[in-house]
Design a protein around this motif. Structure first.
Motif, PDB file in Angstrom:
ATOM      1  N   GLY A 413      15.834 -29.176   4.300  1.00 15.05           N
ATOM      2  CA  GLY A 413      14.396 -29.233   4.080  1.00 15.05           C
ATOM      3  C   GLY A 413      13.944 -28.413   2.897  1.00 15.05           C
ATOM      4  N   LEU A 414      12.641 -28.417   2.714  1.00 16.18           N
ATOM      5  CA  LEU A 414      11.978 -27.624   1.683  1.00 16.18           C
ATOM      6  C   LEU A 414      10.823 -26.894   2.356  1.00 16.18           C
ATOM      7  CD1 LEU A 414      11.792 -26.985  -1.385  1.00 16.18           C
ATOM      8  CD2 LEU A 414      10.150 -28.848  -1.563  1.00 16.18           C
ATOM      9  N   ASN A 415      10.865 -25.541   2.337  1.00 12.11           N
ATOM     10  CA  ASN A 415       9.884 -24.742   3.067  1.00 12.11           C
ATOM     11  C   ASN A 415       9.060 -23.909   2.103  1.00 12.11           C
ATOM     12  OD1 ASN A 415      11.380 -25.723   5.148  1.00 12.11           O
ATOM     13  ND2 ASN A 415      12.213 -23.767   5.802  1.00 12.11           N
ATOM     14  N   PHE A 416       7.776 -23.790   2.400  1.00 13.40           N
ATOM     15  CA  PHE A 416       6.916 -22.814   1.739  1.00 13.40           C
ATOM     16  C   PHE A 416       6.669 -21.679   2.722  1.00 13.40           C
ATOM     17  CE2 PHE A 416       3.827 -20.992  -0.963  1.00 13.40           C
ATOM     18  CZ  PHE A 416       2.791 -20.552  -0.154  1.00 13.40           C
ATOM     19  N   ILE A 417       6.962 -20.436   2.288  1.00 10.48           N
ATOM     20  CA  ILE A 417       6.847 -19.265   3.153  1.00 10.48           C
ATOM     21  C   ILE A 417       5.827 -18.303   2.540  1.00 10.48           C
ATOM     22  CG2 ILE A 417       8.080 -17.387   4.292  1.00 10.48           C
ATOM     23  CD1 ILE A 417       9.131 -20.068   5.117  1.00 10.48           C
ATOM     24  N   HIS A 418       4.924 -17.824   3.384  1.00 11.06           N
ATOM     25  CA  HIS A 418       3.946 -16.809   2.982  1.00 11.06           C
ATOM     26  C   HIS A 418       3.932 -15.708   4.041  1.00 11.06           C
ATOM     27  CE1 HIS A 418       0.063 -15.013   1.739  1.00 11.06           C
ATOM     28  NE2 HIS A 418      -0.160 -14.929   3.034  1.00 11.06           N
ATOM     29  N   TYR A 419       4.083 -14.446   3.608  1.00  9.93           N
ATOM     30  CA  TYR A 419       3.989 -13.350   4.566  1.00  9.93           C
ATOM     31  C   TYR A 419       3.563 -12.076   3.853  1.00  9.93           C
ATOM     32  CZ  TYR A 419       8.712 -12.191   2.885  1.00  9.93           C
ATOM     33  OH  TYR A 419       9.794 -11.892   2.113  1.00  9.93           O
ATOM     34  N   THR A 420       3.095 -11.091   4.633  1.00  9.62           N
ATOM     35  CA  THR A 420       2.635  -9.817   4.100  1.00  9.62           C
ATOM     36  C   THR A 420       3.264  -8.678   4.886  1.00  9.62           C
ATOM     37  OG1 THR A 420       0.701  -9.789   5.548  1.00  9.62           O
ATOM     38  CG2 THR A 420       0.426 -10.820   3.385  1.00  9.62           C
ATOM     39  N   TYR A 421       3.370  -7.518   4.240  1.00  7.23           N
ATOM     40  CA  TYR A 421       3.783  -6.290   4.912  1.00  7.23           C
ATOM     41  C   TYR A 421       3.216  -5.122   4.119  1.00  7.23           C
ATOM     42  CZ  TYR A 421       7.508  -6.402   1.353  1.00  7.23           C
ATOM     43  OH  TYR A 421       8.205  -6.460   0.197  1.00  7.23           O
ATOM     44  N   LYS A 422       3.330  -3.906   4.642  1.00  4.31           N
ATOM     45  CA  LYS A 422       2.680  -2.768   3.988  1.00  4.31           C
ATOM     46  C   LYS A 422       3.489  -1.494   4.181  1.00  4.31           C
ATOM     47  CE  LYS A 422      -0.362  -1.620   7.892  1.00  4.31           C
ATOM     48  NZ  LYS A 422      -1.752  -1.431   8.332  1.00  4.31           N
ATOM     49  N   ASN A 423       3.128  -0.492   3.386  1.00  5.12           N
ATOM     50  CA  ASN A 423       3.699   0.847   3.487  1.00  5.12           C
ATOM     51  C   ASN A 423       2.593   1.850   3.221  1.00  5.12           C
ATOM     52  OD1 ASN A 423       5.742   2.946   3.530  1.00  5.12           O
ATOM     53  ND2 ASN A 423       5.471   3.057   1.306  1.00  5.12           N
ATOM     54  N   THR A 424       2.619   2.981   3.922  1.00  6.02           N
ATOM     55  CA  THR A 424       1.614   4.029   3.727  1.00  6.02           C
ATOM     56  C   THR A 424       2.292   5.324   3.335  1.00  6.02           C
ATOM     57  OG1 THR A 424       1.656   4.595   6.076  1.00  6.02           O
ATOM     58  CG2 THR A 424       0.006   3.004   5.356  1.00  6.02           C
ATOM     59  N   PHE A 425       1.598   6.112   2.516  1.00  6.06           N
ATOM     60  CA  PHE A 425       2.078   7.431   2.100  1.00  6.06           C
ATOM     61  C   PHE A 425       0.951   8.433   2.345  1.00  6.06           C
ATOM     62  CE2 PHE A 425       4.499  10.513  -0.088  1.00  6.06           C
ATOM     63  CZ  PHE A 425       3.642  11.240  -0.888  1.00  6.06           C
ATOM     64  N   CYS A 426       1.103   9.261   3.362  1.00  4.31           N
ATOM     65  CA  CYS A 426       0.096  10.256   3.729  1.00  4.31           C
ATOM     66  C   CYS A 426       0.810  11.600   3.878  1.00  4.31           C
ATOM     67  CB  CYS A 426      -0.611   9.879   5.032  1.00  4.31           C
ATOM     68  SG  CYS A 426      -1.489   8.311   4.935  1.00  4.31           S
ATOM     69  N   GLU A 427       0.726  12.433   2.843  1.00  2.00           N
ATOM     70  CA  GLU A 427       1.420  13.714   2.855  1.00  2.00           C
ATOM     71  C   GLU A 427       0.535  14.792   2.243  1.00  2.00           C
ATOM     72  OE1 GLU A 427       4.386  14.688   3.941  1.00  2.00           O
ATOM     73  OE2 GLU A 427       5.036  12.721   4.689  1.00  2.00           O
ATOM     74  N   ASP A 428       0.586  16.007   2.843  1.00  2.00           N
ATOM     75  CA  ASP A 428      -0.026  17.198   2.253  1.00  2.00           C
ATOM     76  C   ASP A 428       1.085  17.978   1.567  1.00  2.00           C
ATOM     77  OD1 ASP A 428      -2.276  17.749   5.050  1.00  2.00           O
ATOM     78  OD2 ASP A 428      -2.416  16.428   3.322  1.00  2.00           O
ATOM     79  N   ILE A 429       1.002  18.120   0.251  1.00  2.00           N
ATOM     80  CA  ILE A 429       2.093  18.725  -0.511  1.00  2.00           C
ATOM     81  C   ILE A 429       1.532  19.712  -1.523  1.00  2.00           C
ATOM     82  CG2 ILE A 429       3.567  16.703  -0.297  1.00  2.00           C
ATOM     83  CD1 ILE A 429       2.724  15.891  -3.070  1.00  2.00           C
ATOM     84  N   THR A 430       2.408  20.570  -2.005  1.00  2.00           N
ATOM     85  CA  THR A 430       2.066  21.472  -3.101  1.00  2.00           C
ATOM     86  C   THR A 430       2.490  20.813  -4.398  1.00  2.00           C
ATOM     87  OG1 THR A 430       2.375  23.424  -1.727  1.00  2.00           O
ATOM     88  CG2 THR A 430       2.457  23.744  -4.111  1.00  2.00           C
ATOM     89  N   ARG A 431       1.527  20.679  -5.305  1.00  2.00           N
ATOM     90  CA  ARG A 431       1.802  19.933  -6.527  1.00  2.00           C
ATOM     91  C   ARG A 431       1.420  20.756  -7.749  1.00  2.00           C
ATOM     92  NH1 ARG A 431       2.952  14.815  -7.223  1.00  2.00           N
ATOM     93  NH2 ARG A 431       2.191  14.101  -5.211  1.00  2.00           N
ATOM     94  N   ILE A 432       2.235  20.619  -8.787  1.00  2.00           N
ATOM     95  CA  ILE A 432       1.965  21.253 -10.076  1.00  2.00           C
ATOM     96  C   ILE A 432       1.463  20.184 -11.035  1.00  2.00           C
ATOM     97  CG2 ILE A 432       2.997  22.455 -12.043  1.00  2.00           C
ATOM     98  CD1 ILE A 432       5.024  23.635 -10.092  1.00  2.00           C
ATOM     99  N   ILE A 433       0.316  20.446 -11.685  1.00  3.67           N
ATOM    100  CA  ILE A 433      -0.285  19.496 -12.616  1.00  3.67           C
ATOM    101  C   ILE A 433      -0.275  20.124 -13.997  1.00  3.67           C
ATOM    102  CG2 ILE A 433      -2.335  18.156 -13.186  1.00  3.67           C
ATOM    103  CD1 ILE A 433      -3.070  18.214 -10.250  1.00  3.67           C
TER     104      ILE A 433
END
Length: 639
Positions: A413-433
């Motif tokens: 056959g011939l299929n069309f596929i559509h899907y979604t997924y996600k990732n989150t980044f939630c961190e309290d860190i010490t950062r140098i700018i």
């Protein structure tokens, strides 16, 4: 007795001659090997030994070798007046090297009289002029001159490259054509005019520039045929052998398909052929085949056993050059019992459509301390590790269902596929700018909250082997498994989030001491970001906006990379179970990806940096496999 002694003496003399010839050959080969090694003095001794052997086969070449070695070894004299060892040299048509010795006390020069002569090169070295000539394929001599000057005096050396003998060489000497006929081209390497003669009537010959195009007509006879064509030059002729396979015998039947009922019976089939002999065989045990006349077969079918399966086979007839089969089938004899008829009803080839619910399952790994996402959050440790959460999607499919043998099918056959997924980044860190000012940097706690949303669209082509377990004549279970090729149409990642600094302070760059610089007026303490990245491209953009309204409120940052993060073309396997009733099917399938989607150049580089600083560690050995589970409903136009 006298005759015996004479015979023995002759044999001894013959053996001595053979031994002498063999010894001369070995000495000659050893001399050439010493020349290749540059040991010319030792080589000269070997060639002199060959001359002493007296074998006329090797003596002339050995004498030429000794003359050439003497010319090479001869040292120029600075006492003699300006002179040359030779005023003329001759190089054979195969090409080669010769040498001229320059005598005289003074500086000298040598050059060709014509700079356009490409076949002759000269090299000056320690009182000698080495002359190198390429091979001459022409039928006339080539001549050039070497001009040698010492002071006001000039001498000339005539270099002659002998003409080549007539050359007439075809690219092949034997050519075979199939019985259907075809066209082949033969290249002719020649230094003279040539023509083609003795072409047979079943071959069409066309002479082109340095080529012969030969087209063999179809052989409608059942015997092979051969011929010779000649390519003639002025003094030389070559022969090319042509062969063509025999045509097939004519073979046909008065009936190609025989259908018997459950009780069996007899059928007669006429064999239509011009072959001198024909045979039959390869028929099943439930058929009895008899030759009842020169061109007539009787096929007897025995009664079918009550197994509720149609019997199918063929009776093969061969002439030796081709084989054809007479198809034989027999209807089943049903059980006298309440048992569903075993077998799948409907067409041999059917088409269908389906729609499904897709649950993606994203698998990632790396060879380092952490496995990050497409975004480089500038940590380089386990706090940056990705954790994809599946969402959902859908699929639309069109397929063909083909019966191969009994309950064994192929489903492609011939299929069309559509899907979604996600990732989150939630961190309290010490950062140098860094980069805020020339003499200090910012350091402090930072709160991060980002979300990556992925949307995938792709086309897949599965080819599944499918075995059917009948339940009734209108329903069955399917076991499906096979390879799948997927091609990505689009892979979009949308990034959104923000960071907020808490207690951000300034530090001197040269001594890392805290400074009382009012950092809140130098660098915004709260930013929000939005961005997008086509994962099949090497370009991403995002916008950074200050939520404090300090300094610049909005910055746009495009990013370019060495390669895209993901590959479009991937391979895997699909396996699943299905139940079908009257063409309506319900199925569950799992798609397992075999190939690594990740492009190494992107993932082992800097990835997509959204902060203006470098991550301490790049990621290595990243692998990503997008697997998914499908729940589908479909309909097959089978009945």
């Amino acid at each position: 007795m006298i005759k015996f002694l004479v015979l023995m003496a002759s044999l001894a003399l013959f053996g001595s001659v053979q031994l002498s010839a063999q010894s001369c050959k070995v000495l000659y080969q050893e001399g050439n090997k010493l020349v290749d090694q540059g040991k010319l003095d030792k080589a000269k001794v070997k060639f002199q030994q060959v001359i002493n052997c007296g074998n006329n086969l090797y003596v002339p070449d050995s004498e030429k070798r000794i003359v050439w070695i003497d010319r090479i070894l001869r040292k120029p004299s600075t006492v003699k007046p300006f002179s040359l060892s030779d005023n003329e040299i001759v190089i054979p048509y195969q090409g080669g090297q010769d040498v001229i010795t320059v005598d005289g006390n003074g500086t000298w020069t040598a050059s060709l009289n014509d700079n356009n002569v490409a076949w002759c090169k000269i090299k000056k070295e320690k009182g000698k002029i080495y002359i190198v000539s390429e091979a001459n394929e022409e039928t006339s001599d080539r001549i050039c001159e070497v001009i040698v000057k010492m002071g006001s005096k000039t001498k000339t050396v005539v270099v002659k490259n002998e003409k080549a003998p007539e050359m007439l060489v075809p690219s092949v000497e034997n050519l075979t054509f199939p019985y259907k006929g075809e066209t082949n081209t033969i290249e002719i390497r020649s230094n003279t005019n040539w023509k083609v003669t003795d072409v047979p009537g079943w071959v069409v010959s066309t002479k082109e520039d340095g080529k012969i195009k030969l087209t063999a007509l179809a052989n409608d006879k059942n015997v092979e045929r051969s011929a010779e064509i000649k390519v003639e030059g002025s003094t030389k002729t070559v022969i090319i052998n042509l062969y063509q396979g025999a045509g097939l015998d004519h073979l046909a039947f008065s009936k190609n398909d025989l259908h018997f009922g459950p009780e069996g019976g007899d059928e007669y089939v006429s064999i239509l052929t011009d072959a001198q002999d024909w045979r039959f065989g390869d028929f099943p045990h439930w058929c009895q085949v008899t030759k009842v006349a020169d061109n007539l077969l009787r096929i007897h079918c025995t009664p079918n056993e009550p197994i509720n399966l149609t019997r199918e086979a063929s009776v093969n007839v061969t002439t030796g050059k081709q084989t054809l089969g007479i198809n034989v089938s027999q209807e089943p004899k049903p059980f006298v019992a309440v048992i569903p008829n075993i077998g799948i009803g409907g067409r041999t080839i059917s088409f269908g459509v389906s729609a499904g619910y897709v649950i993606p399952m994203i698998s990632t790994s790396s060879g380092g301390d952490f496995t990050g996402s497409v975004v480089n959050y500038a940590l380089g440790n386990n706090s940056e590790s990705v954790s994809f959460s599946s969402q959902s999607g859908f699929s639309i499919e069109a397929y063909a269902d083909m019966r191969i043998y009994k309950n064994f099918y192929i489903k492609a056959g011939l299929n069309f596929i559509h899907y979604t997924y996600k990732n989150t980044f939630c961190e309290d860190i010490t950062r140098i700018i860094s980069g805020i000012a020339d003499n200090y940097y910012l350091k402090g706690s930072q709160q991060n909250n980002y979300k990556e949303e992925y949307t995938m669209n792709l086309i897949e082509i599965p080819v599944l082997a499918s075995y059917r377990l009948p339940v009734t004549k209108m329903s069955h279970f399917q076991i499906n498994v096979g390879p799948v090729i997927s091609y990505g149409l689009s892979a979009k990642m949308k990034l959104s989030g923000n960071w907020k600094s808490v207690g951000l302070k300034g530090y001197e760059i040269h001594n890392h001491q805290m400074t009382d610089t009012p950092t809140g007026y130098i660098y915004p303490q709260s930013w929000s970001q939005t961005g997008s990245f086509n994962l099949y491209s090497d370009h991403a953009t995002y916008t950074e906006t200050s939520t404090d309204g300090v300094d610049f409120t909005t910055n746009n940052y495009p990013s370019d990379f060495e390669s895209s993060p993901l590959k479009r073309l991937n391979f895997g396997a699909k396996m699943g179970l299905a139940y079908e009733y009257a063409g309506i099917s319900f199925s569950v399938e799992y798609n397992l990806m075999f190939t690594n989607m990740a492009e190494k150049k992107f993932w082992e580089g800097e990835r997509w940096k959204i902060f203006r600083q470098d991550a301490p560690i790049n990621m290595t050995g990243y692998k990503q496999y997008n697997n998914y589970l499908q729940l589908k409903i479909g309909y097959t136009f089978r009945y």
